[in-house]
Design an enzyme around this catalytic site. Structure first.
Site, PDB file in Angstrom:
ATOM      1  N   GLU A  72       0.832  -1.206   0.000  1.00  0.00           N
ATOM      2  CA  GLU A  72       0.000   0.000   0.000  1.00  0.00           C
ATOM      3  C   GLU A  72       0.867   1.257   0.000  1.00  0.00           C
ATOM      4  O   GLU A  72       1.653   1.457   0.926  1.00  0.00           O
ATOM      5  CB  GLU A  72      -0.902   0.013   1.245  1.00  0.00           C
TER       6      GLU A  72
ATOM      7  N   GLN B  29      -9.479   0.918   0.910  1.00  0.00           N
ATOM      8  CA  GLN B  29      -9.787   1.580   2.171  1.00  0.00           C
ATOM      9  C   GLN B  29     -10.181   3.024   1.891  1.00  0.00           C
ATOM     10  O   GLN B  29      -9.774   3.598   0.876  1.00  0.00           O
ATOM     11  CB  GLN B  29      -8.572   1.539   3.118  1.00  0.00           C
TER      12      GLN B  29
ATOM     13  N   GLU C 250     -11.551   3.167   7.200  1.00  0.00           N
ATOM     14  CA  GLU C 250     -10.367   3.304   8.039  1.00  0.00           C
ATOM     15  C   GLU C 250     -10.154   4.785   8.328  1.00  0.00           C
ATOM     16  O   GLU C 250      -9.270   5.438   7.775  1.00  0.00           O
ATOM     17  CB  GLU C 250      -9.137   2.707   7.330  1.00  0.00           C
TER      18      GLU C 250
END
Length: 253
Positions: free
Chosen positions: A137, A198, A234
């Protein structure tokens, strides 16, 4: 409509950790993720997942020292033994929790040696856990100063160079907007590589409403692209978690 999961490291923190699973289910989430579950008993977490019929989407490696500590070791030269030890501990937890994905954190490092270290460790991890879905990520410099993987183009290069079928992109819309200033274009360019998504609002990393991102447009883009994975919330709620869940109802309307 995307399938939404709750990140229990960020959401429902007004409750003791083991009570967050029930709260997430009651709020309408069918899946959860936990960044670092290693301070809790894996079997007890598994019992909560089963009791509330929740899919466990993701956990991070490495396990320890998140508060004020390192952000991973995969790209840090000289930390290969630490990375491999942490990864094996992560796999022991994953054997109980059965996450869909494991996020392999790169850590703070720079330069050609760090890149070679990252590639070597990722290849090792993919071979070590061939049945696991591993992710990388890109994170923005403001939130993660010195983090090695801070660019989506670099992430794409790393994925191509590793060339493992069980390594994919974790696309965080919050980081993508900050890094590229155009989350829609970033999704168009890199979304086909994504196995997990996310979300959090920009600026502030609060609820995904308003701000710099057209959230209805982004969710429509996910649907239009055929993305079938989970979208994890998140973010840090501005008040209580429950008070800020209007975005979830609106996305499902």
């Amino acid at each position: 409509m995307p399938r939404f999961a709750a990140n229990l490291t960020f959401l429902f923190t007004e409750l003791p950790f083991m009570e967050r699973f029930a709260a997430a289910k009651e709020a309408g989430f069918d899946a959860v993720e936990v960044l670092f579950p290693y301070d809790f008993a894996a079997q007890e977490m598994r019992a909560q997942l089963i009791r509330h019929d929740l899919t466990f989407v993701l956990q991070n490696t490495p396990p320890p020292n998140w508060a004020g500590g390192e952000r991973g070791f995969a790209a840090v030269p000289g930390s290969e033994a630490r990375f491999r030890s942490d990864f094996d501990r992560c796999l022991r937890y994953a054997g109980v929790l059965k996450p869909l994905h494991i996020h392999v954190m790169a850590g703070r490092a720079q330069g050609a040696v760090a890149r070679a270290t990252y590639l070597r460790n990722l290849r090792w991890a993919c071979e070590r856990a061939p049945q696991a879905s591993l992710t990388i990520e890109p994170l923005n410099e403001g939130d993660m100063p010195g983090y090695f993987l801070n660019d989506f183009a670099l992430a794409a290069e790393i994925l191509d160079e590793v060339g493992a079928p069980n390594l994919g992109l974790q696309f965080d819309a919050y980081h993508a907007q900050i890094l590229t200033e155009d989350v829609a274009a970033a999704w168009e360019a890199y979304g086909p590589r994504a196995v997990h998504v996310q979300i959090a609002g920009v600026p502030g990393r609060h609820e995904p409403t308003g701000g710099a991102v057209d959230w209805p447009g982004f969710f429509a883009a996910l649907d239009g692209s055929g993305y079938a994975g989970w979208v994890s919330a998140e973010y840090t709620p501005e008040a209580s978690t429950a008070e800020g869940l209007g975005w979830l109802a609106a996305a499902r309307a």
